[in-house]
Motif scaffolding. Structure first.
Motif, short mmCIF file in Angstrom:
data_model
loop_
_atom_site.label_atom_id
_atom_site.label_comp_id
_atom_site.label_asym_id
_atom_site.label_seq_id
_atom_site.Cartn_x
_atom_site.Cartn_y
_atom_site.Cartn_z
N ASP A 43 0.51 -1.09 -0.04
CA ASP A 43 0.22 0.28 -0.24
C ASP A 43 0.72 1.06 0.17
O ASP A 43 0.66 2.52 -0.78
CB ASP A 43 -0.35 0.45 1.57
N GLN A 46 2.20 1.43 -3.66
CA GLN A 46 1.39 1.97 -4.43
C GLN A 46 1.53 4.05 -4.20
O GLN A 46 0.80 4.19 -5.42
CB GLN A 46 0.39 1.46 -4.49
N GLN A 49 4.30 5.80 -5.79
CA GLN A 49 4.24 5.14 -7.16
C GLN A 49 2.91 6.30 -7.72
O GLN A 49 3.18 6.98 -8.64
CB GLN A 49 3.52 4.36 -7.64
N ARG A 50 1.68 6.29 -7.15
CA ARG A 50 0.52 6.84 -7.23
C ARG A 50 1.43 8.65 -7.49
O ARG A 50 0.95 9.37 -7.96
CB ARG A 50 -0.42 6.80 -6.63
#
Length: 118
Positions: A43, A46, A49-50
């Motif tokens: 999480d 992610q 990366q977002r």
């Protein structure tokens, strides 16, 4: 002191079942704990990366805007250059001008020669 089969057989079976159940519960707990830690790491990765993706998208959009603006300027410069080149004299125009200047200079020198002779 050894346990005789008649006294502790049922108690040994209960101990064995309790050991099995506690081992299974602890193993399942450890598995879930590791799974939750991995999910938390995924999480976080992610989310990073977002954020990086959004930053890359924003910089890409800014670059596209700059590129579009620059393309518009180049397009205008191209047509302005074509107009400027179109307004320049051609080779034949320059030859005609050269011939006209040669005729004018020749006639002027002839007039000067006549003025000096008289």
């Amino acid at each position: 002191m050894p346990v005789t089969p008649s006294e502790g057989a049922s108690w040994g079976f209960v101990q064995w079942m309790l050991t099995l159940l506690s081992t299974f519960a602890v193993s399942a707990g450890a598995f879930l704990w590791r799974l939750l830690l991995r999910l938390e790491k995924l999480d976080d990765a992610q989310a990073r990366q977002r954020i990086e993706f959004e930053a890359a998208r924003a910089s890409g959009e800014a670059a596209m805007l700059r590129l579009a603006e620059r393309f518009g300027q180049i397009h205008e410069d191209h047509f302005r250059l074509r107009e400027t080149i179109g307004a320049l004299p051609t080779r034949s125009d320059l030859r005609d001008l050269e011939d006209w200047l040669a005729e004018r200079l020749t006639s002027l020198s002839d007039r000067l020669d006549r003025a000096v002779d008289t």
